[in-house]
Each structure stands twice: as C-alpha cells, then as structure tokens.
Design an enzyme around this catalytic site. Sequence first.
Site, PDB file in Angstrom:
ATOM      1  N   GLY A   1       1.064  -1.458   0.325  1.00  0.00           N
ATOM      2  CA  GLY A   1      -0.117   0.322   0.023  1.00  0.00           C
ATOM      3  C   GLY A   1       1.007   1.628  -0.167  1.00  0.00           C
ATOM      4  N   ARG A   2       2.037   1.151  -0.547  1.00  0.00           N
ATOM      5  CA  ARG A   2       3.059   2.406  -0.323  1.00  0.00           C
ATOM      6  C   ARG A   2       3.384   2.955   0.682  1.00  0.00           C
ATOM      7  NH1 ARG A   2       3.933   3.090  -5.975  1.00  0.00           N
ATOM      8  NH2 ARG A   2       5.413   5.154  -5.199  1.00  0.00           N
ATOM      9  N   ILE A   3       2.917   1.866   2.128  1.00  0.00           N
ATOM     10  CA  ILE A   3       3.842   2.592   3.218  1.00  0.00           C
ATOM     11  C   ILE A   3       5.014   1.410   3.021  1.00  0.00           C
ATOM     12  CG2 ILE A   3       3.429   1.824   5.265  1.00  0.00           C
ATOM     13  CD1 ILE A   3       1.041   4.117   3.894  1.00  0.00           C
TER      14      ILE A   3
END
Length: 220
Positions: free
Chosen positions: A188-190
Amino acid sequence: MAADELLPEPLPADPLPMFATWFSDARARNVQPNPDAMVVATVGENSAPSARVVLCKRLVPDQGFIVFFTNYDSRKGRELAEHPRAAAVFHWDTIHRQVRLEGPIVFSPAPESDQYFASRALESRVGAWASVQSEPLASRAALVEQVQSVRERLGLLQATEGNVPRPPHWGGVRLWIDTIELWAEGAGRIHDRARWQRTLTKKDEFTFSGGPWTGTRLNP
C-alpha cells in the site's frame, strides 16, 4: 514485501553490513542486467547538479566507501575535483529496495586504479585512451578514427590482447559514506525507510575515519 524483508526494529547501529547484504543479494539474484549500476550526482558551476549512471566496482563496508571508475577529465571528474562531494542511488526494482548514499570523495590510490584497469577488456582499455570524454565530437566516424589511431600507436592493430598502460587521466573515485538511506517497498505504498549519518575525519589523502552512526526512521 514480507515483514522479514523490511528494516529491522530497532534499527541496526551500523547500516553498512545491511547495505553490503542488499548489494550482494542484488548481484546474486541476477534480476537485472547491471545490479551494480547506480546514479551518481555531482555539482558544477553555479551549483548546477548533474547525474549519470555508473557501475559500482567495489564496496568496502568495514571502512565505509564505494568505488567507481571514470575519466578524470570528464564533466563528472572535473566537477568532483572542484566540489569533492557526491550522492549516489541504487535502485533494485525487482527486489523492491533502494539505497541512497552521500559523502566526500577522493580519487583512488594509483595501485587501485592500475589493478582494475588491467582487468578490463582490451577494447575498453583502448577506449579509455581514445575517448576525450564529455567533449564535443564531430561524428561517430571521428571516434572510430580516434580508436584506430590509439591502436596503431600502441601496436595493437591486429591484436586481440596486449599491454595497455592506464591513462593518467583515468582512475577510481572513492565515495566515503557519511549519510546512507535504506528503503524497502511496503504494501500500500507504506514503505520502510531509514537514514543514518556519521561524522568523517580525514586521515590522509585517501582515507577517512568514521564516528558512530545515528539512525532515524523516516516517513515514506
């Protein structure tokens, strides 16, 4: 990316062993043609930045520097001579990792440059003499003529091997790492991202000693 592939908690006191592991892993997996490719950025006149891709030919994690080779008379060579500091970025897209480096640079000791130059293919050694790197060129044919002229001067017109001395304007560059950032892709692009910094003290023409690292986790 699995949890065990993210950065550890707590962060390691010294990031260079992890960098060395990532570098070795990228090369061992052979997931891209040049896993040792990195972008090197320099600063020129009027603080104008420039960047290009070069190959990292040596990593010395216990001392804390990397080595690449270039023509010292090229744009990057001239900029590094005038502003002896650089930044570098490795990006291994397939294994979801990135490394950013910053630090002062020194030109390598002659034996280090000689050893690597001797290991290069004959045409690459000839090319180091023939190319006036970064300077204007009338045509591709003119470059071919320059190569043939060097081969003739060195007595290598018909040779597939021969003794080619290292040009005095060609050699290694050591980037001593005082700042390093490790980045691992997260769901999640974390992403997982941390930066370490240390103070370097110059010991001699080629060598620095490093103080303790200070690590900080960063927002992605």
